[in-house]
Design a protein around this motif. Structure first.
Motif, PDB file in Angstrom:
ATOM      1  N   ALA A 172       0.829  -1.208   0.000  1.00  0.00           N
ATOM      2  CA  ALA A 172       0.000   0.000   0.000  1.00  0.00           C
ATOM      3  C   ALA A 172       0.863   1.257   0.000  1.00  0.00           C
ATOM      4  CB  ALA A 172      -0.929  -0.005   1.217  1.00  0.00           C
ATOM      5  N   CYS A 173       1.928   1.258   0.809  1.00  0.00           N
ATOM      6  CA  CYS A 173       2.806   2.423   0.847  1.00  0.00           C
ATOM      7  C   CYS A 173       3.513   2.622  -0.494  1.00  0.00           C
ATOM      8  CB  CYS A 173       3.822   2.275   1.973  1.00  0.00           C
ATOM      9  SG  CYS A 173       3.123   2.436   3.631  1.00  0.00           S
ATOM     10  N   CYS A 174       4.009   1.541  -1.062  1.00  0.00           N
ATOM     11  CA  CYS A 174       4.686   1.638  -2.354  1.00  0.00           C
ATOM     12  C   CYS A 174       3.741   2.129  -3.443  1.00  0.00           C
ATOM     13  CB  CYS A 174       5.275   0.291  -2.734  1.00  0.00           C
ATOM     14  SG  CYS A 174       6.682  -0.225  -1.725  1.00  0.00           S
ATOM     15  N   ASP A 175       2.525   1.625  -3.434  1.00  0.00           N
ATOM     16  CA  ASP A 175       1.548   2.055  -4.437  1.00  0.00           C
ATOM     17  C   ASP A 175       1.303   3.552  -4.357  1.00  0.00           C
ATOM     18  OD1 ASP A 175       1.299  -0.536  -5.332  1.00  0.00           O
ATOM     19  OD2 ASP A 175      -0.607  -0.924  -4.305  1.00  0.00           O
ATOM     20  N   HIS A 176       1.128   4.062  -3.141  1.00  0.00           N
ATOM     21  CA  HIS A 176       0.872   5.499  -2.978  1.00  0.00           C
ATOM     22  C   HIS A 176       2.094   6.326  -3.374  1.00  0.00           C
ATOM     23  CE1 HIS A 176      -2.810   4.359  -0.926  1.00  0.00           C
ATOM     24  NE2 HIS A 176      -3.137   5.637  -0.871  1.00  0.00           N
ATOM     25  N   LEU A 177       3.276   5.863  -3.013  1.00  0.00           N
ATOM     26  CA  LEU A 177       4.480   6.604  -3.373  1.00  0.00           C
ATOM     27  C   LEU A 177       4.667   6.651  -4.885  1.00  0.00           C
ATOM     28  CD1 LEU A 177       7.063   5.499  -0.651  1.00  0.00           C
ATOM     29  CD2 LEU A 177       5.701   7.593  -0.763  1.00  0.00           C
ATOM     30  N   ASN A 178       4.354   5.566  -5.549  1.00  0.00           N
ATOM     31  CA  ASN A 178       4.545   5.531  -7.001  1.00  0.00           C
ATOM     32  C   ASN A 178       3.509   6.338  -7.761  1.00  0.00           C
ATOM     33  OD1 ASN A 178       6.955   4.008  -7.664  1.00  0.00           O
ATOM     34  ND2 ASN A 178       5.971   2.296  -6.608  1.00  0.00           N
ATOM     35  N   ARG A 179       2.471   6.785  -7.068  1.00  0.00           N
ATOM     36  CA  ARG A 179       1.498   7.690  -7.680  1.00  0.00           C
ATOM     37  C   ARG A 179       1.762   9.141  -7.300  1.00  0.00           C
ATOM     38  NH1 ARG A 179      -2.302   3.493  -6.165  1.00  0.00           N
ATOM     39  NH2 ARG A 179      -2.918   4.703  -4.323  1.00  0.00           N
ATOM     40  N   SER A 180       2.790   9.366  -6.488  1.00  0.00           N
ATOM     41  CA  SER A 180       3.018  10.711  -5.949  1.00  0.00           C
ATOM     42  C   SER A 180       4.296  11.334  -6.504  1.00  0.00           C
ATOM     43  CB  SER A 180       3.124  10.644  -4.423  1.00  0.00           C
ATOM     44  OG  SER A 180       3.522  11.893  -3.891  1.00  0.00           O
ATOM     45  N   PRO A 181       4.256  12.634  -6.807  1.00  0.00           N
ATOM     46  CA  PRO A 181       5.464  13.312  -7.273  1.00  0.00           C
ATOM     47  C   PRO A 181       6.497  13.538  -6.169  1.00  0.00           C
ATOM     48  CG  PRO A 181       3.653  14.873  -7.079  1.00  0.00           C
ATOM     49  CD  PRO A 181       3.065  13.516  -6.862  1.00  0.00           C
ATOM     50  N   VAL A 182       6.144  13.252  -4.920  1.00  0.00           N
ATOM     51  CA  VAL A 182       7.092  13.458  -3.820  1.00  0.00           C
ATOM     52  C   VAL A 182       7.884  12.191  -3.505  1.00  0.00           C
ATOM     53  CG1 VAL A 182       5.518  15.169  -2.854  1.00  0.00           C
ATOM     54  CG2 VAL A 182       5.587  12.884  -1.851  1.00  0.00           C
TER      55      VAL A 182
END
Length: 267
Positions: A133-143
């Motif tokens: 879940a954390c990786c998925d969110h990070l890979n959708r985020s420009p940060v």
């Protein structure tokens, strides 16, 4: 680029605002902190939310566990009023502050250049799910490139690396979770961090001796020390080459860093 050591707000500016809330993160940014540290858990419906404890007793005044509530349910919980009660001299009213989702926090930091230390609060049953879940969110985020994922459970760090090796990670260590040989051996701590391919090592301040820090740096690891609220740590961190200090009061520590650097530059 900010001077070293970087000053990172522990759960935001948690000395002056309720921890792990958007209010605490805004105040950390207002204090010119270089970044924030925050905790992530999964709700019943697998939404990553930002909260330290596994239950709502301390900050939400209710007995529920985070994993037993849906995101919709947990987002309705007031996690600001407790701070008003425990800090009556504080001039701000934090009633109605909510538990933010990881998505909300990442969105907040799109408009600045701050560093984010994301601590996964995982247990063996949720290890893979939380990491994914954390990786998925990070890979959708420009940060993404400004985020360091950290965890005491080093198998969780390994899980993140297996999903996405490009995500920067830090191995977390504190004394009461370690066996006696590890307490006296910087080499053992560093070996564990390197085994899970972490790029950084985040040490409780009681573990951050000159020897341990030097061993970690020699191995190519950046060193982060937590949680420190005393100004003498600015000098100690600078002399040892510590990269970042995690603190409850980033505003005070930023000021102390500036004072220290001004004094050094006057010689």
């Amino acid at each position: 680029m900010s001077p070293k050591p970087l000053i990172i707000g522990h759960r935001g500016a948690s000395a002056i605002a309720p921890e792990n809330t958007l209010a605490a993160f805004h105040r950390a940014l207002d204090s010119r902190a270089d970044g924030i540290e925050f905790d992530v858990r999964l709700t019943r419906d697998a939404v990553p939310v930002v909260i330290h404890d596994d239950n709502l007793k301390r900050t939400g005044s209710r007995p529920d566990k985070v994993a037993e509530l849906s995101y919709e349910e947990i987002h309705e919980v007031d996690v600001g009023s407790w701070f008003n009660q425990t800090h009556p001299s504080n001039n701000s009213d934090f009633s109605g502050e909510r538990i933010p989702s990881l998505e909300e926090v990442l969105k907040l930091f799109e408009s600045n250049h701050a560093i984010l230390y994301l601590e996964m609060k995982s247990d063996p049953l949720q290890r893979e799910q939380l990491a994914q879940a954390c990786c998925d969110h990070l890979n959708r985020s420009p940060v993404k490139n400004r985020v360091v994922v950290e965890c005491f459970d080093l198998l969780s760090i390994a899980a993140v690396k297996a999903i996405d090796p490009s995500i920067r990670t830090a191995a977390l260590f504190e004394p009461h979770l370690l066996t006696t040989p590890l307490l006296t051996s910087g080499r053992r701590l560093v070996e564990q961090a390197l085994t899970v391919e972490a790029e950084e090592i985040a040490l409780h301040h009681r573990l951050a001796s000159k020897g341990v820090v030097a061993t970690a740096k020699t191995a190519g690891l950046k060193v982060v020390v937590w949680t420190v609220d005393r100004s003498d740590w600015i000098h100690r961190a600078t002399s040892m080459g510590v990269s970042a200090l995690i603190t409850n009061d980033p505003g005070m520590m930023v000021q102390q860093r500036q004072s220290f650097l001004s004094t050094q530059n006057s010689f």
